[in-house]
Write a protein that holds these residues in place. Structure first.
Motif, short mmCIF file in Angstrom:
data_model
loop_
_atom_site.label_atom_id
_atom_site.label_comp_id
_atom_site.label_asym_id
_atom_site.label_seq_id
_atom_site.Cartn_x
_atom_site.Cartn_y
_atom_site.Cartn_z
N GLY A 62 0.80 -1.22 0.00
CA GLY A 62 0.00 0.00 0.00
C GLY A 62 0.83 1.27 0.00
O GLY A 62 0.38 2.32 0.45
N TYR A 63 2.02 1.18 -0.53
CA TYR A 63 2.91 2.35 -0.60
C TYR A 63 2.28 3.42 -1.49
O TYR A 63 1.93 3.16 -2.64
N PRO A 64 2.12 4.65 -0.98
CA PRO A 64 1.43 5.70 -1.73
C PRO A 64 2.18 6.19 -2.96
O PRO A 64 1.57 6.83 -3.82
N GLY A 65 3.45 5.91 -3.10
CA GLY A 65 4.21 6.35 -4.26
C GLY A 65 4.08 5.43 -5.47
O GLY A 65 4.60 5.73 -6.53
N THR A 66 3.36 4.32 -5.31
CA THR A 66 3.18 3.40 -6.43
C THR A 66 2.24 4.03 -7.45
O THR A 66 1.17 4.52 -7.09
N ALA A 67 2.62 3.99 -8.69
CA ALA A 67 1.83 4.62 -9.75
C ALA A 67 0.48 3.91 -9.92
O ALA A 67 0.38 2.69 -9.80
N LEU A 68 -0.53 4.71 -10.22
CA LEU A 68 -1.87 4.16 -10.43
C LEU A 68 -1.88 3.12 -11.54
O LEU A 68 -2.53 2.08 -11.43
N HIS A 69 -1.14 3.37 -12.61
CA HIS A 69 -1.14 2.41 -13.72
C HIS A 69 -0.59 1.06 -13.30
O HIS A 69 -0.96 0.03 -13.87
N THR A 70 0.26 1.02 -12.28
CA THR A 70 0.76 -0.26 -11.78
C THR A 70 -0.37 -1.05 -11.13
O THR A 70 -0.53 -2.25 -11.37
N PHE A 71 -1.18 -0.37 -10.31
CA PHE A 71 -2.35 -1.03 -9.71
C PHE A 71 -3.30 -1.52 -10.81
O PHE A 71 -3.81 -2.64 -10.75
N LEU A 72 -3.54 -0.67 -11.81
CA LEU A 72 -4.48 -1.02 -12.87
C LEU A 72 -3.98 -2.20 -13.70
O LEU A 72 -4.76 -3.09 -14.05
N ARG A 73 -2.69 -2.23 -13.99
CA ARG A 73 -2.14 -3.37 -14.74
C ARG A 73 -2.22 -4.65 -13.93
O ARG A 73 -2.53 -5.72 -14.46
N ALA A 74 -1.99 -4.55 -12.61
CA ALA A 74 -2.12 -5.74 -11.75
C ALA A 74 -3.56 -6.23 -11.74
O ALA A 74 -3.82 -7.44 -11.86
N LEU A 75 -4.51 -5.32 -11.62
CA LEU A 75 -5.92 -5.71 -11.64
C LEU A 75 -6.28 -6.35 -12.98
O LEU A 75 -7.06 -7.32 -13.02
N HIS A 76 -5.73 -5.84 -14.05
CA HIS A 76 -5.97 -6.42 -15.37
C HIS A 76 -5.46 -7.86 -15.44
O HIS A 76 -6.17 -8.77 -15.87
N VAL A 77 -4.22 -8.08 -15.00
CA VAL A 77 -3.63 -9.41 -15.03
C VAL A 77 -4.43 -10.37 -14.14
O VAL A 77 -4.62 -11.54 -14.48
N LEU A 78 -4.97 -9.87 -13.04
CA LEU A 78 -5.73 -10.70 -12.10
C LEU A 78 -7.20 -10.85 -12.51
O LEU A 78 -7.97 -11.52 -11.83
N GLY A 79 -7.58 -10.22 -13.63
CA GLY A 79 -8.95 -10.34 -14.11
C GLY A 79 -9.96 -9.52 -13.32
O GLY A 79 -11.15 -9.84 -13.30
N ARG A 80 -9.52 -8.45 -12.67
CA ARG A 80 -10.40 -7.65 -11.82
C ARG A 80 -10.55 -6.20 -12.29
O ARG A 80 -11.22 -5.42 -11.63
N LEU A 81 -9.98 -5.85 -13.39
CA LEU A 81 -10.03 -4.46 -13.87
C LEU A 81 -11.47 -4.03 -14.17
O LEU A 81 -11.87 -2.91 -13.85
N ASP A 82 -12.26 -4.92 -14.77
CA ASP A 82 -13.64 -4.58 -15.10
C ASP A 82 -14.46 -4.30 -13.84
O ASP A 82 -15.38 -3.48 -13.87
N ASP A 83 -14.13 -4.96 -12.73
CA ASP A 83 -14.83 -4.70 -11.47
C ASP A 83 -14.61 -3.27 -11.00
O ASP A 83 -15.54 -2.61 -10.54
N LEU A 84 -13.39 -2.79 -11.13
CA LEU A 84 -13.09 -1.41 -10.76
C LEU A 84 -13.81 -0.44 -11.69
O LEU A 84 -14.41 0.53 -11.23
#
Length: 137
Positions: A62-84
């Motif tokens: 949960g480090y606040p300096g992590t870029a948003l696109h990194t979270f989004l790419r992780a959600l995509h790989v995990l199949g959860r991007l559409d949920d967001l």
């Protein structure tokens, strides 16, 4: 008001609101759990999203300096991007929709000086209405 670029140059930081910090940590924990349920290592996830192992670790912490696109790419790989994306649809924005409703006019009047006249009714039998008669509806 100090711009974010000025804050970076001066070293000044804006305090992270606690609700934001909590959600960021929770999102990282949820990504970590989803990754483990899929039997992926942190290294596997890092490779799939095109980032370093340390970035995945910081994201899951949960480090606040992590870029948003990194979270989004992780959600995509995990199949959860559409949920967001679904969670962020306008239909799910109760506050935003309420604010819009409050600004709707109580009544709508015709333009001053121009009264609309009803179009004469002509019986055309069973003939379909021309397309422009229904335009705008």
């Amino acid at each position: 008001m100090v711009s974010s670029s000025e804050q970076k140059r001066s070293g000044a930081q804006v305090a992270m609101p606690q609700p934001v910090a909590r959600v960021l940590r929770r999102l990282g924990q949820d990504i970590s759990a989803a990754r483990r349920m899929r039997r992926l290592s942190q290294e596997d996830l890092a490779q799939r999203i095109g980032t370093s192992l340390s970035t995945v670790r910081r994201m899951e912490d949960g480090y606040p300096g992590t870029a948003l696109h990194t979270f989004l790419r992780a959600l995509h790989v995990l199949g959860r991007l559409d949920d967001l994306a679904q969670a962020m649809t306008l239909e799910n924005d109760a506050l935003g929709m309420e604010l819009v409703r409050e600004q709707l006019p109580r009544r709508v009047r015709t333009s001053a000086g121009r009264k609309r006249q009803a179009a004469p009714v002509v019986d055309k039998g069973d003939a379909p209405a021309p397309a422009d008669d229904l335009e705008g509806f």
